[in-house]
Design an enzyme around this catalytic site. Sequence first.
Site, mmCIF file in Angstrom:
data_model
loop_
_atom_site.group_PDB
_atom_site.id
_atom_site.type_symbol
_atom_site.label_atom_id
_atom_site.label_comp_id
_atom_site.label_asym_id
_atom_site.label_seq_id
_atom_site.Cartn_x
_atom_site.Cartn_y
_atom_site.Cartn_z
ATOM 1 N N LYS A 184 -16.988 24.478 36.551
ATOM 2 C CA LYS A 184 -15.184 24.723 36.459
ATOM 3 C C LYS A 184 -15.121 23.781 36.301
ATOM 4 O O LYS A 184 -14.499 22.285 37.143
ATOM 5 C CB LYS A 184 -15.119 25.893 37.551
ATOM 6 C CG LYS A 184 -13.292 26.167 37.026
ATOM 7 C CD LYS A 184 -12.655 26.212 38.482
ATOM 8 C CE LYS A 184 -12.072 25.220 39.014
ATOM 9 N NZ LYS A 184 -11.257 24.705 38.575
ATOM 10 N N GLY A 237 -14.255 16.450 44.194
ATOM 11 C CA GLY A 237 -13.046 16.910 44.633
ATOM 12 C C GLY A 237 -12.284 16.352 46.655
ATOM 13 O O GLY A 237 -13.185 15.719 46.882
ATOM 14 N N SER A 238 -11.691 16.780 47.419
ATOM 15 C CA SER A 238 -11.174 16.481 48.349
ATOM 16 C C SER A 238 -11.663 16.912 49.498
ATOM 17 O O SER A 238 -12.886 18.405 48.741
ATOM 18 C CB SER A 238 -9.707 17.520 48.560
ATOM 19 O OG SER A 238 -9.884 18.509 48.349
ATOM 20 N N THR A 239 -12.142 16.283 50.549
ATOM 21 C CA THR A 239 -12.958 17.257 52.093
ATOM 22 C C THR A 239 -12.478 18.305 52.135
ATOM 23 O O THR A 239 -13.253 19.059 51.959
ATOM 24 C CB THR A 239 -12.159 15.665 52.293
ATOM 25 O OG1 THR A 239 -13.449 14.481 52.489
ATOM 26 C CG2 THR A 239 -13.659 16.022 53.720
ATOM 27 N N GLU A 240 -11.126 17.740 51.959
ATOM 28 C CA GLU A 240 -10.586 20.096 52.400
ATOM 29 C C GLU A 240 -11.492 20.774 51.550
ATOM 30 O O GLU A 240 -11.709 21.915 51.758
ATOM 31 C CB GLU A 240 -9.263 19.503 51.948
ATOM 32 C CG GLU A 240 -8.016 20.334 52.734
ATOM 33 C CD GLU A 240 -7.329 21.011 52.193
ATOM 34 O OE1 GLU A 240 -6.538 19.866 52.167
ATOM 35 O OE2 GLU A 240 -6.426 21.661 52.452
ATOM 36 N N GLY A 242 -13.681 20.855 49.339
ATOM 37 C CA GLY A 242 -15.254 20.574 49.940
ATOM 38 C C GLY A 242 -15.481 21.659 51.410
ATOM 39 O O GLY A 242 -17.072 22.666 51.719
ATOM 40 N N GLU A 259 -19.299 15.869 46.634
ATOM 41 C CA GLU A 259 -19.003 14.000 46.944
ATOM 42 C C GLU A 259 -17.971 14.254 46.537
ATOM 43 O O GLU A 259 -16.916 14.752 46.385
ATOM 44 C CB GLU A 259 -19.374 13.750 45.294
ATOM 45 C CG GLU A 259 -19.520 11.983 45.036
ATOM 46 C CD GLU A 259 -17.816 11.724 44.800
ATOM 47 O OE1 GLU A 259 -17.341 11.332 45.245
ATOM 48 O OE2 GLU A 259 -18.021 11.191 43.499
ATOM 49 N N CYS A 293 -12.252 8.465 44.117
ATOM 50 C CA CYS A 293 -12.838 8.618 45.309
ATOM 51 C C CYS A 293 -13.609 7.462 46.309
ATOM 52 O O CYS A 293 -13.254 6.779 47.467
ATOM 53 C CB CYS A 293 -13.835 9.172 45.445
ATOM 54 S SG CYS A 293 -15.348 8.849 43.901
ATOM 55 N N GLU A 395 -6.767 9.846 52.735
ATOM 56 C CA GLU A 395 -7.417 9.702 50.949
ATOM 57 C C GLU A 395 -5.302 9.713 50.506
ATOM 58 O O GLU A 395 -5.375 11.403 50.659
ATOM 59 C CB GLU A 395 -8.028 10.654 50.374
ATOM 60 C CG GLU A 395 -8.246 9.792 49.290
ATOM 61 C CD GLU A 395 -9.524 10.435 48.723
ATOM 62 O OE1 GLU A 395 -10.167 11.638 48.456
ATOM 63 O OE2 GLU A 395 -10.832 9.713 47.749
HETATM 64 P P1 NAP Z 1 -9.165 20.022 44.739
HETATM 65 O O1 NAP Z 1 -8.131 20.291 45.233
HETATM 66 O O2 NAP Z 1 -10.742 19.300 45.650
HETATM 67 O O3 NAP Z 1 -10.036 19.924 43.506
HETATM 68 C C1 NAP Z 1 -11.156 20.028 43.260
HETATM 69 C C2 NAP Z 1 -11.857 20.861 42.277
HETATM 70 O O4 NAP Z 1 -12.506 21.973 43.108
HETATM 71 C C3 NAP Z 1 -11.427 21.197 41.297
HETATM 72 O O5 NAP Z 1 -12.228 21.597 40.189
HETATM 73 C C4 NAP Z 1 -10.279 22.880 41.804
HETATM 74 O O6 NAP Z 1 -9.891 23.416 40.710
HETATM 75 C C5 NAP Z 1 -11.478 22.944 42.297
HETATM 76 N N1 NAP Z 1 -10.973 23.732 44.203
HETATM 77 C C6 NAP Z 1 -9.956 23.991 44.534
HETATM 78 N N2 NAP Z 1 -8.988 24.398 45.613
HETATM 79 C C7 NAP Z 1 -10.691 25.415 45.419
HETATM 80 C C8 NAP Z 1 -11.116 26.146 46.495
HETATM 81 N N3 NAP Z 1 -11.326 26.427 47.194
HETATM 82 N N4 NAP Z 1 -12.545 27.296 45.803
HETATM 83 C C9 NAP Z 1 -13.656 26.225 44.842
HETATM 84 N N5 NAP Z 1 -13.268 25.334 44.404
HETATM 85 C C10 NAP Z 1 -11.155 24.901 44.478
HETATM 86 O O7 NAP Z 1 -8.587 18.690 44.633
HETATM 87 P P2 NAP Z 1 -6.951 17.992 44.196
HETATM 88 O O8 NAP Z 1 -6.358 18.987 44.489
HETATM 89 O O9 NAP Z 1 -7.389 18.215 42.212
HETATM 90 O O10 NAP Z 1 -6.397 16.866 44.945
HETATM 91 C C11 NAP Z 1 -5.952 16.613 45.270
HETATM 92 C C12 NAP Z 1 -6.652 15.630 46.394
HETATM 93 O O11 NAP Z 1 -8.095 15.996 46.535
HETATM 94 C C13 NAP Z 1 -6.518 14.162 46.483
HETATM 95 O O12 NAP Z 1 -5.200 13.579 46.119
HETATM 96 C C14 NAP Z 1 -7.494 13.284 46.559
HETATM 97 O O13 NAP Z 1 -7.533 13.202 47.633
HETATM 98 C C15 NAP Z 1 -8.433 14.326 46.915
HETATM 99 N N6 NAP Z 1 -9.360 14.142 45.402
HETATM 100 C C16 NAP Z 1 -10.477 13.295 45.187
HETATM 101 C C17 NAP Z 1 -11.285 13.099 44.333
HETATM 102 C C18 NAP Z 1 -12.714 12.415 44.483
HETATM 103 O O14 NAP Z 1 -13.578 12.234 43.509
HETATM 104 N N7 NAP Z 1 -13.045 12.535 46.044
HETATM 105 C C19 NAP Z 1 -11.270 13.852 43.067
HETATM 106 C C20 NAP Z 1 -9.988 14.756 43.013
HETATM 107 C C21 NAP Z 1 -8.797 14.665 44.146
HETATM 108 P P3 NAP Z 1 -8.134 23.433 40.668
HETATM 109 O O15 NAP Z 1 -7.813 21.930 40.211
HETATM 110 O O16 NAP Z 1 -8.073 24.098 39.259
HETATM 111 O O17 NAP Z 1 -7.241 24.244 41.136
#
Ligand code: NAP
Length: 501
Positions: A184, A237-240, A242, A259, A293, A395
């Site tokens: 996804k 993605g985000s720790t939240e 995760g 990660e 990240c 972050e």
């Molecule tokens: P995110 O919500 O953690 O998105 C990462 C992935 O997880 C996306 O494919 C997202 O889908 C999916 N996702 C979101 N909610 C989910 C759930 N409840 N169950 C399963 N999958 C889910 O990150 P973001 O909202 O795009 O960014 C927010 C913050 O995350 C950033 O500001 C940054 O601090 C952090 N971030 C960290 C990394 C990293 O590499 N460590 C990468 C991106 C973001 P959708 O995008 O379609 O909602």
Amino acid sequence: MSSAKSASETPRSYKLFIDGKWVDAESGKTFTTPNPATGATLAEVAEGDKADIDKAVVAARTALEGKWSKVSARDRGRMMYKLAQLIEARIGDLAALETADNGKPIKETTYVDLPQVVENFEYFAGWATKIEGETIPVPGQMFNYTLREPVGVCGQIIPWNFPLLMAAWKLAPALAAGNTVVLKPAEQTPVGAMELGSLIQEAGFPDGVVNIVPGYGETAGAALASHPGIDKVAFTGSTEVGKLIARAASDNLTKVSLELGGKAPNIVFADADIEQAVSGAMMGIFFNQGQVCCAGSRLFLDASVKDEFLDRFKERAGRVKVGDPMDASTQMGPQVSEEQLNRIKGYVDIARGEGASVLAGGCPPQLEGDFQKGFFFQPTIFGEVKNSMRVAQEEIFGPVVSIISFDGEEDLIKQANEVVYGLSAGIWTKDITRAHRFARAIKAGTVWINTYNMFNAASPFGGYKQSGYGREMGKHALEMYTQVKSVWVDLSGKPIGWYGN
Ligand code: NAP
Ligand code: MG
């Protein structure tokens, strides 16, 4: 580069890629993804949700137990090589699309993202034939050996900051080890993954080995993470989120690798080559608009070089070329979305409210024409930051760096580690004993000494603490995508004898 330009004028359209076919979402819904440089619609994409994830999981299971299980390791490797070659042949075109979807400069997609995508598929293609079990020297007339088998159907959820590269980090080891996948992509950047779907088909992978279901995290992502039909979930993605994934997966005890975020310390000692350290600090925080990240977002400066360093750093930050990401000379494009831009602006207010100063940037740049609608932000430096402030602990994921002071090595290590994250760290010094002492003392999955943001498909990457668990790339990634079976064979030909004869 013209294809992305025309792409941003005439929206492209993508369906879901399930069982080797391009299909509409069961709901018939679609969503659009904008070009963050201009706000113009780049593509309309089918919006997968639970029903589509269900279909994709069935396809992946069928392929796992059917055709894919009969493909030899050598042929798996050959398909992966073929895929790498198909991607390499289209680097220009795919880089332009990735830039149009994410906003990152064309220089980065052309020379960093896409070449590393190719490198990862090539590297793991080589591993396909080298995944081996072992024989164990057990006592008695017994033969004991292990088989290293695929985990099974893998759900992979990836972010928007390196859309194609994150797909490659996830897919390559999974496929090398003989798993099947439901991927996804992030809602903000689905285009690269969908293009990859066509190339996967062209490379000759059997139907259902890779399924790609774009959609929202709360629907498609959540359905995948909690699906009883998958054997492993891999998330970046985000720790939240995760934590949500780990919770969702726990009901079925699905294996999980994560990660997550980071808040890396990047440390400059007085004996560092200052020019080298300034360029390293820039690479650490401005690369990919700071949406990395492992970004070096906490910059610790030795008091004796602080003024000289900051003079040069501010001057260089002010010269970063921000603008049209399709221009080959652009060094920073827009943030990925308006949401991210607003988040960064919010942190500027938070920083000021906490008593930090803004030494450079702090607001969007003045741009012309269509780019006024883009999500741009200037390279930003916060001075007088304390490690306990929110801007030093959370972050931000933008081109925003906090300058922090320290008092001796002990205090430095304490502050560097005083954060929930532990993904990476940098140190700039000519003292090799200090450099290696630091490399041991820091709680992080990657340490860079006199360099920053170095990656190779052969070198493991992953987090300590709340930056996650599991390692991507290198042979360590194969551990996440295989499971070990121990097989015992009696060589004596006699009854066990424990209960007598
Ligand atoms: P995110 O919500 O953690 O998105 C990462 C992935 O997880 C996306 O494919 C997202 O889908 C999916 N996702 C979101 N909610 C989910 C759930 N409840 N169950 C399963 N999958 C889910 O990150 P973001 O909202 O795009 O960014 C927010 C913050 O995350 C950033 O500001 C940054 O601090 C952090 N971030 C960290 C990394 C990293 O590499 N460590 C990468 C991106 C973001 P959708 O995008 O379609 O909602
Ligand atoms: Mg999201």
